[in-house]
Design a protein around this motif. Structure first.
Motif, PDB file in Angstrom:
ATOM      1  N   VAL A  63       0.888  -1.275  -0.034  1.00  0.00           N
ATOM      2  CA  VAL A  63      -0.120   0.059   0.048  1.00  0.00           C
ATOM      3  C   VAL A  63       0.995   1.145   0.018  1.00  0.00           C
ATOM      4  N   GLN A  64       0.619   2.413  -0.690  1.00  0.00           N
ATOM      5  CA  GLN A  64       1.132   3.696  -0.501  1.00  0.00           C
ATOM      6  C   GLN A  64       1.473   4.004   0.935  1.00  0.00           C
ATOM      7  N   LYS A  65       2.563   4.327   1.116  1.00  0.00           N
ATOM      8  CA  LYS A  65       2.879   4.751   2.625  1.00  0.00           C
ATOM      9  C   LYS A  65       2.456   5.950   3.035  1.00  0.00           C
ATOM     10  N   GLY A  75       0.536   9.834   1.206  1.00  0.00           N
ATOM     11  CA  GLY A  75      -0.102  10.206  -0.272  1.00  0.00           C
ATOM     12  C   GLY A  75      -1.433   9.975  -0.331  1.00  0.00           C
ATOM     13  N   ARG A  76      -1.621  10.360  -1.722  1.00  0.00           N
ATOM     14  CA  ARG A  76      -3.265  10.290  -2.072  1.00  0.00           C
ATOM     15  C   ARG A  76      -3.825   8.840  -1.826  1.00  0.00           C
ATOM     16  N   LEU A  77      -3.084   7.818  -2.102  1.00  0.00           N
ATOM     17  CA  LEU A  77      -3.570   6.321  -2.147  1.00  0.00           C
ATOM     18  C   LEU A  77      -3.752   5.874  -0.573  1.00  0.00           C
ATOM     19  N   VAL A  83      -2.324   0.395  -6.350  1.00  0.00           N
ATOM     20  CA  VAL A  83      -1.641   1.251  -6.986  1.00  0.00           C
ATOM     21  C   VAL A  83      -2.488   2.051  -8.183  1.00  0.00           C
ATOM     22  N   GLY A  84      -1.863   3.073  -8.760  1.00  0.00           N
ATOM     23  CA  GLY A  84      -2.548   3.723  -9.710  1.00  0.00           C
ATOM     24  C   GLY A  84      -2.119   3.112 -11.087  1.00  0.00           C
ATOM     25  N   GLN A  85      -3.216   3.048 -11.790  1.00  0.00           N
ATOM     26  CA  GLN A  85      -2.982   2.391 -13.379  1.00  0.00           C
ATOM     27  C   GLN A  85      -1.800   3.326 -14.184  1.00  0.00           C
ATOM     28  N   ASN A  86      -1.800   4.451 -13.786  1.00  0.00           N
ATOM     29  CA  ASN A  86      -0.707   5.274 -14.398  1.00  0.00           C
ATOM     30  C   ASN A  86       0.696   4.855 -13.763  1.00  0.00           C
ATOM     31  N   VAL A  87       0.990   4.393 -12.494  1.00  0.00           N
ATOM     32  CA  VAL A  87       2.123   3.878 -12.285  1.00  0.00           C
ATOM     33  C   VAL A  87       2.449   2.548 -12.871  1.00  0.00           C
ATOM     34  N   LEU A  88       1.251   1.749 -12.991  1.00  0.00           N
ATOM     35  CA  LEU A  88       1.591   0.407 -13.545  1.00  0.00           C
ATOM     36  C   LEU A  88       1.989   0.607 -15.122  1.00  0.00           C
ATOM     37  N   GLY A 127      -8.479   7.627  -6.639  1.00  0.00           N
ATOM     38  CA  GLY A 127      -7.588   7.694  -7.192  1.00  0.00           C
ATOM     39  C   GLY A 127      -7.775   7.968  -8.798  1.00  0.00           C
ATOM     40  N   GLU A 128      -8.848   8.595  -9.131  1.00  0.00           N
ATOM     41  CA  GLU A 128      -9.040   8.932 -10.583  1.00  0.00           C
ATOM     42  C   GLU A 128      -8.178   9.971 -10.845  1.00  0.00           C
ATOM     43  N   CYS A 129      -7.442   9.830 -11.938  1.00  0.00           N
ATOM     44  CA  CYS A 129      -7.007  11.146 -12.804  1.00  0.00           C
ATOM     45  C   CYS A 129      -6.559  10.748 -14.358  1.00  0.00           C
ATOM     46  N   LYS A 130      -6.067  11.783 -14.853  1.00  0.00           N
ATOM     47  CA  LYS A 130      -5.782  11.586 -16.334  1.00  0.00           C
ATOM     48  C   LYS A 130      -4.186  11.952 -16.301  1.00  0.00           C
ATOM     49  N   VAL A 163       6.360  19.299 -11.975  1.00  0.00           N
ATOM     50  CA  VAL A 163       6.406  19.518 -13.429  1.00  0.00           C
ATOM     51  C   VAL A 163       5.590  20.886 -13.831  1.00  0.00           C
ATOM     52  N   GLU A 164       4.460  21.151 -13.477  1.00  0.00           N
ATOM     53  CA  GLU A 164       3.679  22.252 -13.719  1.00  0.00           C
ATOM     54  C   GLU A 164       4.533  23.457 -13.936  1.00  0.00           C
ATOM     55  N   ILE A 165       5.658  23.537 -13.081  1.00  0.00           N
ATOM     56  CA  ILE A 165       6.493  24.653 -13.185  1.00  0.00           C
ATOM     57  C   ILE A 165       7.453  24.759 -14.164  1.00  0.00           C
ATOM     58  N   ILE A 169       0.016  14.337 -14.598  1.00  0.00           N
ATOM     59  CA  ILE A 169      -1.138  13.960 -14.047  1.00  0.00           C
ATOM     60  C   ILE A 169      -2.129  15.136 -13.599  1.00  0.00           C
ATOM     61  N   VAL A 170      -3.157  15.114 -13.957  1.00  0.00           N
ATOM     62  CA  VAL A 170      -4.302  16.210 -13.743  1.00  0.00           C
ATOM     63  C   VAL A 170      -5.550  15.594 -12.977  1.00  0.00           C
ATOM     64  N   GLN A 171      -6.023  16.190 -12.154  1.00  0.00           N
ATOM     65  CA  GLN A 171      -7.205  15.661 -11.354  1.00  0.00           C
ATOM     66  C   GLN A 171      -8.464  16.971 -11.514  1.00  0.00           C
ATOM     67  N   THR A 172      -8.011  17.707 -10.545  1.00  0.00           N
ATOM     68  CA  THR A 172      -9.152  18.873 -10.571  1.00  0.00           C
ATOM     69  C   THR A 172      -8.773  19.977 -11.846  1.00  0.00           C
ATOM     70  N   GLY A 173      -7.635  20.150 -12.087  1.00  0.00           N
ATOM     71  CA  GLY A 173      -7.096  21.011 -13.201  1.00  0.00           C
ATOM     72  C   GLY A 173      -6.625  22.230 -12.377  1.00  0.00           C
ATOM     73  N   GLN A 174      -6.718  22.457 -11.293  1.00  0.00           N
ATOM     74  CA  GLN A 174      -6.530  23.487 -10.452  1.00  0.00           C
ATOM     75  C   GLN A 174      -4.880  23.856 -10.646  1.00  0.00           C
ATOM     76  N   THR A 175      -3.937  23.045 -10.444  1.00  0.00           N
ATOM     77  CA  THR A 175      -2.605  23.209 -10.478  1.00  0.00           C
ATOM     78  C   THR A 175      -2.199  23.744 -12.099  1.00  0.00           C
ATOM     79  N   LEU A 176      -2.852  23.274 -13.092  1.00  0.00           N
ATOM     80  CA  LEU A 176      -2.715  23.563 -14.356  1.00  0.00           C
ATOM     81  C   LEU A 176      -2.963  25.000 -14.579  1.00  0.00           C
ATOM     82  N   GLU A 195      -6.565   7.379 -19.012  1.00  0.00           N
ATOM     83  CA  GLU A 195      -7.380   7.673 -18.056  1.00  0.00           C
ATOM     84  C   GLU A 195      -7.055   6.472 -16.836  1.00  0.00           C
ATOM     85  N   SER A 196      -6.959   6.958 -15.627  1.00  0.00           N
ATOM     86  CA  SER A 196      -6.509   5.981 -14.525  1.00  0.00           C
ATOM     87  C   SER A 196      -7.150   6.150 -13.424  1.00  0.00           C
ATOM     88  N   GLN A 197      -7.357   5.217 -12.602  1.00  0.00           N
ATOM     89  CA  GLN A 197      -7.787   4.797 -10.929  1.00  0.00           C
ATOM     90  C   GLN A 197      -6.961   4.099 -10.520  1.00  0.00           C
TER      91      GLN A 197
HETATM   92  O1  PRT Z   1       5.588   9.063  -2.286  1.00  0.00           O
HETATM   93  P1  PRT Z   1       5.041   8.345  -3.478  1.00  0.00           P
HETATM   94  O2  PRT Z   1       5.972   8.271  -4.607  1.00  0.00           O
HETATM   95  O3  PRT Z   1       4.494   7.041  -2.796  1.00  0.00           O
HETATM   96  O4  PRT Z   1       3.876   9.535  -4.025  1.00  0.00           O
HETATM   97  P2  PRT Z   1       3.763  10.316  -5.258  1.00  0.00           P
HETATM   98  O5  PRT Z   1       3.995  11.550  -4.862  1.00  0.00           O
HETATM   99  O6  PRT Z   1       4.187   9.643  -6.385  1.00  0.00           O
HETATM  100  O7  PRT Z   1       2.126  10.144  -5.473  1.00  0.00           O
HETATM  101  P3  PRT Z   1       0.793  10.796  -5.290  1.00  0.00           P
HETATM  102  O8  PRT Z   1       0.451  10.419  -3.664  1.00  0.00           O
HETATM  103  O9  PRT Z   1       0.788  12.384  -5.405  1.00  0.00           O
HETATM  104  O10 PRT Z   1      -0.393  10.147  -5.915  1.00  0.00           O
HETATM  105  C1  PRT Z   1      -0.504   8.716  -5.925  1.00  0.00           C
HETATM  106  C2  PRT Z   1      -1.524   8.322  -6.809  1.00  0.00           C
HETATM  107  O11 PRT Z   1      -2.669   9.043  -6.864  1.00  0.00           O
HETATM  108  C3  PRT Z   1      -1.061   8.715  -8.380  1.00  0.00           C
HETATM  109  O12 PRT Z   1      -0.047   7.817  -8.973  1.00  0.00           O
HETATM  110  C4  PRT Z   1      -2.055   8.723  -9.090  1.00  0.00           C
HETATM  111  O13 PRT Z   1      -2.433   7.409  -9.551  1.00  0.00           O
HETATM  112  C5  PRT Z   1      -3.395   9.292  -8.183  1.00  0.00           C
HETATM  113  N1  PRT Z   1      -3.684  10.635  -8.312  1.00  0.00           N
HETATM  114  C6  PRT Z   1      -4.883  11.078  -8.383  1.00  0.00           C
HETATM  115  C7  PRT Z   1      -2.852  11.644  -8.187  1.00  0.00           C
HETATM  116  C8  PRT Z   1      -3.698  12.960  -8.572  1.00  0.00           C
HETATM  117  N2  PRT Z   1      -4.970  12.528  -8.455  1.00  0.00           N
HETATM  118  C9  PRT Z   1      -2.986  14.102  -8.779  1.00  0.00           C
HETATM  119  N3  PRT Z   1      -3.763  15.260  -8.925  1.00  0.00           N
HETATM  120  N4  PRT Z   1      -1.669  11.935  -8.522  1.00  0.00           N
HETATM  121  C10 PRT Z   1      -0.903  13.055  -8.542  1.00  0.00           C
HETATM  122  N5  PRT Z   1      -1.715  14.198  -8.740  1.00  0.00           N
HETATM  123  C11 PRT Z   1      -0.909  15.799  -8.804  1.00  0.00           C
HETATM  124  C12 PRT Z   1      -0.211  15.826 -10.196  1.00  0.00           C
HETATM  125  O14 PRT Z   1       1.094  15.009 -10.432  1.00  0.00           O
HETATM  126  C13 PRT Z   1      -0.369  17.112 -10.070  1.00  0.00           C
HETATM  127  O15 PRT Z   1       0.959  17.810  -9.625  1.00  0.00           O
HETATM  128  O16 PRT Z   1      -1.489  16.496  -8.389  1.00  0.00           O
HETATM  129  C14 PRT Z   1      -1.203  17.782  -9.154  1.00  0.00           C
HETATM  130  C15 PRT Z   1      -2.576  17.941  -9.977  1.00  0.00           C
HETATM  131  O17 PRT Z   1      -3.758  18.059  -9.348  1.00  0.00           O
HETATM  132  P4  PRT Z   1      -4.803  18.797  -9.795  1.00  0.00           P
HETATM  133  O18 PRT Z   1      -6.120  18.508  -8.646  1.00  0.00           O
HETATM  134  O19 PRT Z   1      -4.449  20.406  -9.483  1.00  0.00           O
HETATM  135  O20 PRT Z   1      -5.334  18.459 -11.128  1.00  0.00           O
END
Ligand code: PRT
Ligand code: ZN
Length: 205
Positions: free
Chosen positions: A11-13, A15-17, A72-77, A93-96, A146-148, A161-168, A181-183
């Motif tokens: 399991v992820q230590k 972070g989001r999952l 784990v996220g499908q993106n990582v796999l 964990g839905e994201c794109k 990466v967005e910077i 990866i984008v979820q809400t789009g706020q960082t973009l 598309e990932s979850q």
């Molecule tokens: O430390 P560790 O390596 O375990 O964690 P990590 O930093 O690599 O991952 P973490 O915790 O950020 O995300 C774990 C998993 O959650 C990811 O692999 C995805 O499957 C899923 N997930 C869902 C996301 C997001 N949503 C997400 N928004 N992973 C990352 N983000 C980041 C994205 O990289 C971007 O910087 O959030 C930012 C954008 O978010 P919005 O909401 O502004 O679009």
């Protein structure tokens, strides 16, 4: 049950999952006492231990059979070359994974990426996409924030990866295309073990 060999789930230590993954295990009736700083957490009422790992390492642990299952996220796999079997998709964990460019940039469609610099934490997926589109672009590998990179003129576009789009939005970037598309998913190791059946029966119909 006491002498039954333990199953392991990765399991992820943090972070989001982490929280939704542990909530899933608790929803199966599994209980866990406070664990302090240990990265191995024993389940109190089932022969199972939870390994707390970086999400990027989970596919390797499960493919090798060191862990029997992983969340784990499908993106990582998809980015890793190893590919353990997906046995359940979660509603968290839905994201794109998208390509984005600065709003005022001339990059608007795939062909505009030709000859440009693209920053990403997903170099393999990006490279596969560029090959498929017959495009040549410089891949700049970056492990986070990466967005910077466009603001700082390290890259002309990003693949992230984008979820809400706020960082973009905060960095004046527009999402142009979706690569994946990932979850979060539950994966199973290829190693056969009789004990797996009991765990799987907790949620498989
Ligand atoms: O430390 P560790 O390596 O375990 O964690 P990590 O930093 O690599 O991952 P973490 O915790 O950020 O995300 C774990 C998993 O959650 C990811 O692999 C995805 O499957 C899923 N997930 C869902 C996301 C997001 N949503 C997400 N928004 N992973 C990352 N983000 C980041 C994205 O990289 C971007 O910087 O959030 C930012 C954008 O978010 P919005 O909401 O502004 O679009
Ligand atoms: Zn990670």
């Amino acid at each position: 049950m006491k002498n039954q060999p333990k199953l392991r789930i990765a399991v992820q230590k943090s972070g989001r999952l982490n929280e939704p993954s542990m909530n899933f295990l608790k929803s199966l009736g599994l209980s866990f006492a406070p664990n302090g700083k240990s990265l191995i957490h024993q389940c109190q009422n089932y022969p199972l231990e939870v390994l707390y790992l970086r999400d990027d390492d989970i596919p390797e642990y499960v493919t090798s059979g060191v862990a029997d299952f992983g969340i784990v996220g499908q993106n990582v796999l998809a980015e890793k070359e190893v590919g353990p079997k997906i046995i359940k998709k979660f509603e968290f964990g839905e994201c794109k994974l998208i390509i984005a460019a600065p709003r005022n940039s001339s990059i608007k469609e795939p062909k505009d990426l030709e000859g440009e610099r693209i920053a990403t934490s997903y170099p393999k997926l990006l490279s596969g996409y560029l090959k498929k589109e017959n495009l040549e672009a410089a891949i700049i590998p970056i492990s986070g924030s990466v967005e910077i990179t466009c603001d700082l003129n390290l890259a002309d576009a990003i693949c992230d990866i984008v979820q809400t789009g706020q960082t973009l939005k905060a960095h004046n970037l527009s999402a142009l295309f979706t690569l994946l598309e990932s979850q979060a998913v539950l994966v199973e190791s290829p190693i056969k073990k009789a004990e797996k059946a009991g765990f799987l029966s907790k949620f498989k119909i």
